[in-house]
Motif scaffolding. Sequence first.
Motif, PDB file in Angstrom:
ATOM      1  N   VAL A 310       0.860  -1.187   0.000  1.00 53.59           N
ATOM      2  CA  VAL A 310       0.000   0.000   0.000  1.00 53.59           C
ATOM      3  C   VAL A 310       0.897   1.238   0.000  1.00 53.59           C
ATOM      4  N   ASN A 311       0.730   2.075  -1.014  1.00 53.88           N
ATOM      5  CA  ASN A 311       1.645   3.203  -1.210  1.00 53.88           C
ATOM      6  C   ASN A 311       1.725   4.130  -0.008  1.00 53.88           C
ATOM      7  N   SER A 312       0.612   4.304   0.684  1.00 48.19           N
ATOM      8  CA  SER A 312       0.595   5.246   1.804  1.00 48.19           C
ATOM      9  C   SER A 312       1.463   4.791   2.970  1.00 48.19           C
ATOM     10  N   TYR A 313       1.947   3.533   2.917  1.00 47.37           N
ATOM     11  CA  TYR A 313       2.789   3.018   3.994  1.00 47.37           C
ATOM     12  C   TYR A 313       4.270   3.007   3.625  1.00 47.37           C
ATOM     13  N   LYS A 314       4.617   3.575   2.491  1.00 45.54           N
ATOM     14  CA  LYS A 314       6.018   3.581   2.083  1.00 45.54           C
ATOM     15  C   LYS A 314       6.855   4.551   2.908  1.00 45.54           C
ATOM     16  N   VAL A 315       6.203   5.516   3.517  1.00 48.25           N
ATOM     17  CA  VAL A 315       6.865   6.427   4.457  1.00 48.25           C
ATOM     18  C   VAL A 315       6.108   6.361   5.772  1.00 48.25           C
ATOM     19  N   LEU A 316       6.813   5.951   6.830  1.00 54.24           N
ATOM     20  CA  LEU A 316       6.188   5.801   8.144  1.00 54.24           C
ATOM     21  C   LEU A 316       6.789   6.797   9.129  1.00 54.24           C
ATOM     22  N   GLU A 317       5.991   7.154  10.096  1.00 52.29           N
ATOM     23  CA  GLU A 317       6.429   8.086  11.131  1.00 52.29           C
ATOM     24  C   GLU A 317       7.110   7.317  12.255  1.00 52.29           C
ATOM     25  N   SER A 318       8.237   7.808  12.690  1.00 52.75           N
ATOM     26  CA  SER A 318       8.968   7.155  13.765  1.00 52.75           C
ATOM     27  C   SER A 318       8.205   7.261  15.079  1.00 52.75           C
ATOM     28  N   GLY A 319       8.281   6.162  15.855  1.00 51.51           N
ATOM     29  CA  GLY A 319       7.663   6.172  17.180  1.00 51.51           C
ATOM     30  C   GLY A 319       6.222   5.727  17.212  1.00 51.51           C
ATOM     31  N   TYR A 320       5.744   5.136  16.132  1.00 49.56           N
ATOM     32  CA  TYR A 320       4.344   4.707  16.073  1.00 49.56           C
ATOM     33  C   TYR A 320       4.266   3.197  15.824  1.00 49.56           C
ATOM     34  N   ALA A 321       3.109   2.623  16.148  1.00 51.41           N
ATOM     35  CA  ALA A 321       2.853   1.202  15.910  1.00 51.41           C
ATOM     36  C   ALA A 321       1.895   1.066  14.733  1.00 51.41           C
ATOM     37  N   TYR A 322       2.261   0.260  13.757  1.00 47.03           N
ATOM     38  CA  TYR A 322       1.477   0.101  12.544  1.00 47.03           C
ATOM     39  C   TYR A 322       1.022  -1.350  12.393  1.00 47.03           C
ATOM     40  N   THR A 323      -0.256  -1.541  12.095  1.00 46.02           N
ATOM     41  CA  THR A 323      -0.778  -2.871  11.777  1.00 46.02           C
ATOM     42  C   THR A 323      -0.445  -3.187  10.321  1.00 46.02           C
ATOM     43  N   PRO A 324       0.255  -4.301  10.058  1.00 46.68           N
ATOM     44  CA  PRO A 324       0.644  -4.613   8.678  1.00 46.68           C
ATOM     45  C   PRO A 324      -0.573  -4.772   7.756  1.00 46.68           C
ATOM     46  N   VAL A 325      -0.475  -4.211   6.567  1.00 48.74           N
ATOM     47  CA  VAL A 325      -1.544  -4.309   5.577  1.00 48.74           C
ATOM     48  C   VAL A 325      -0.939  -4.618   4.209  1.00 48.74           C
ATOM     49  N   VAL A 326      -1.748  -5.206   3.340  1.00 46.60           N
ATOM     50  CA  VAL A 326      -1.390  -5.369   1.934  1.00 46.60           C
ATOM     51  C   VAL A 326      -2.642  -5.139   1.102  1.00 46.60           C
ATOM     52  N   GLN A 327      -2.427  -4.809  -0.152  1.00 43.15           N
ATOM     53  CA  GLN A 327      -3.536  -4.744  -1.101  1.00 43.15           C
ATOM     54  C   GLN A 327      -3.564  -6.073  -1.854  1.00 43.15           C
ATOM     55  N   VAL A 328      -4.705  -6.730  -1.809  1.00 47.71           N
ATOM     56  CA  VAL A 328      -4.851  -8.067  -2.397  1.00 47.71           C
ATOM     57  C   VAL A 328      -5.673  -7.986  -3.671  1.00 47.71           C
ATOM     58  N   LYS A 329      -5.169  -8.607  -4.724  1.00 51.50           N
ATOM     59  CA  LYS A 329      -5.943  -8.768  -5.948  1.00 51.50           C
ATOM     60  C   LYS A 329      -6.407 -10.220  -6.010  1.00 51.50           C
ATOM     61  N   ARG A 330      -7.719 -10.415  -6.172  1.00 54.67           N
ATOM     62  CA  ARG A 330      -8.276 -11.758  -6.173  1.00 54.67           C
ATOM     63  C   ARG A 330      -8.491 -12.250  -7.601  1.00 54.67           C
ATOM     64  N   ALA A 331      -8.744 -13.545  -7.711  1.00 53.92           N
ATOM     65  CA  ALA A 331      -8.874 -14.176  -9.026  1.00 53.92           C
ATOM     66  C   ALA A 331     -10.030 -13.597  -9.831  1.00 53.92           C
ATOM     67  N   ASP A 332     -11.048 -13.065  -9.160  1.00 55.62           N
ATOM     68  CA  ASP A 332     -12.193 -12.491  -9.880  1.00 55.62           C
ATOM     69  C   ASP A 332     -11.960 -11.048 -10.298  1.00 55.62           C
ATOM     70  N   GLY A 333     -10.736 -10.529 -10.079  1.00 61.64           N
ATOM     71  CA  GLY A 333     -10.394  -9.175 -10.500  1.00 61.64           C
ATOM     72  C   GLY A 333     -10.626  -8.114  -9.450  1.00 61.64           C
ATOM     73  N   THR A 334     -11.252  -8.449  -8.335  1.00 67.38           N
ATOM     74  CA  THR A 334     -11.493  -7.468  -7.287  1.00 67.38           C
ATOM     75  C   THR A 334     -10.235  -7.259  -6.451  1.00 67.38           C
ATOM     76  N   SER A 335     -10.184  -6.108  -5.783  1.00 67.47           N
ATOM     77  CA  SER A 335      -9.055  -5.780  -4.910  1.00 67.47           C
ATOM     78  C   SER A 335      -9.576  -5.310  -3.566  1.00 67.47           C
ATOM     79  N   GLU A 336      -8.782  -5.533  -2.537  1.00 69.03           N
ATOM     80  CA  GLU A 336      -9.145  -5.038  -1.210  1.00 69.03           C
ATOM     81  C   GLU A 336      -7.900  -4.921  -0.344  1.00 69.03           C
ATOM     82  N   ILE A 337      -8.024  -4.102   0.701  1.00 69.36           N
ATOM     83  CA  ILE A 337      -6.948  -3.937   1.665  1.00 69.36           C
ATOM     84  C   ILE A 337      -7.153  -4.955   2.785  1.00 69.36           C
ATOM     85  N   ILE A 338      -6.114  -5.741   3.080  1.00 68.61           N
ATOM     86  CA  ILE A 338      -6.177  -6.773   4.108  1.00 68.61           C
ATOM     87  C   ILE A 338      -5.260  -6.378   5.263  1.00 68.61           C
ATOM     88  N   ASN A 339      -5.763  -6.498   6.501  1.00 66.70           N
ATOM     89  CA  ASN A 339      -4.936  -6.163   7.663  1.00 66.70           C
ATOM     90  C   ASN A 339      -4.897  -7.279   8.704  1.00 66.70           C
TER      91      ASN A 339
END
Length: 614
Positions: A310-339
Amino acid sequence: MKKYVLGLAFILVCCFIPTLNAKASGEIQMSKINSISCYYYAGCNAQMVKSNPNYTDVIIQNNYSEYSIVDMVTGTKLKTFNNRVKVNHNGSYYVIGTNKLENQQGDIEDLGIDVWNVNDFLPNSNILIVEKTINTLMAYDVESKKTVFERTIPDEINVMVGKDIYLIAKSTITVLDSNGKFKELLEFNSSVKDAQLTADNKMLAVATSNENLQVLNTTDYTTINKNFEGTKNSDLISIDPTNKYIAFRNSAGKFALYDFTKGYKINTTNDQIDVENSIVLSKSAKFVLVDEHIYSGKNLSKAVESIHFVNSYKVLESGYAYTPVVQVKRADGTSEIINKNVGWIPDNLNLAYIKTSTNQLVTRGIGKLNLKVSYAGYHFKQSIEIKDTKAPAFKGVNNISGYAYTGIKAMYKIKANDANDGDVTNKVKVTGTFNPNKPGKYKLTYKVTDQAGHISKATRTIEIKYNPLRHMYYSQYSDIYFSSLAYKSNGIRKYNPFLGTFIYKKDGKIYTRFEVSVKSPKELGFKQLKIHANGKTLTTSISKSKYYPYDGLEQIFKTLSTKERQWIEKNVSLNKKVAISIVTKKKTYKKTLNKNEVQGLYDVSQMYYYLKSK
């Protein structure tokens, strides 16, 4: 794998694309929808009937000598035979056992030849490939009853029939064309466990003991770049007729399903199923047969096809806790953010680490690092940057009030925290005049700077209230507050004539009372008390006084009304003259109160609000 063309050998160099096994996070539900009855000792030995365009018909072994064509959708037996059976691609002929032929009308006749083993029909034809003897391969036209070709073959081979004919030996596959002529020799680095053609005969999938599944183009038998990771020593291969999915029994004897076009594993609820001897995929894997059970593949369109950062996570702020996320593309062509069930593993623990209890990435430095990102069997490295762009944050900078002489400080309840530097409260600088012992309102400014030079400012007002407790005695025995300037510690009045006040709280109510006393050898008979302050006079009756001859003292205690208390509060102040007149039946006593007496009167009026706030 080595490839030989008409005896001339060359080495085929393969390119490998990293793809990965799936994890439980991408699991696809495959519900059981049917079961069929199979031979207990030999299992189903299921084979796809290619004459059905939906590829939902399979041949299974019912018992020792009975075989049936079964509809996978309903589990219905469509046709039963008394021996093994092979069907040509248009369903016009059935070869039963090694010597019977049945046409589409149900007429049965002798096959016309004696054979050792029946292999299969060439695609879209009536030509049957058989092993006439253990060392003789034969092509036979069942309609014209003519032999197309015969040729010698080695011992201990398996024959597979497609548009070409494949002689599978220990670690080689000899490819013959449809006329039985030599075409290719494919050599592998380990034993061939299984091989299967796609329905269109354009690709050949080969499983070997020490290599991952290999897919070859049947035009020139070059390797297609698909690296099916974790597929060594597999067998019972089945490829769906659309070439989208491939299934097989893995080295652990369990069911495994992969995307055939891209080579990645699809994790399903069937992954822990033990496979005995049969796997068949219908068209688009809508139905999946595993031994005697049939499962639905309708959810496969939701399989994870690729993951992206996820592009918005390419720069992170120091001193914070982030839940890992990815953008998933599924076989039916849909996409979603998974955390959920996403992995981020940093390669520099000085800049970030994983908090295992929450699976969060905690940043704690400034710089660049690589994250190993994983989900559903995919993983890749992603470069990210950790920055410190935020100023410290203040907490507790609220307007407050307190009483003088209680030790209240300018930093009362204020904290400053920086996401990267941590607690920076000790770096806060306060500007503005402040006297915690002098009543008034003080506006203060707070400033803090972190190591990166970011500045935060905040302001608040502290109100210091007059503290009536400073000159008060408290009687724990009677729960009464009285002025230490007008009374002695034992409660004896200091002056004569005397006006003193005291206050107490009882049953949730606050009572303010005053004492008027005059020393006299004779009873005076009090009538009125007059208080003169701020150019105004408060007159109140004190007619119920009592004379104490032994002490030579006339005295009265009276509870002030709300109106009288508010008058004193409004008109009596420390910097103004206050006088009293005690009117008796004998005479009037006049007196200007000294500072201590005035302050004692004022303090008790202020104590009302102090006790009310408690």
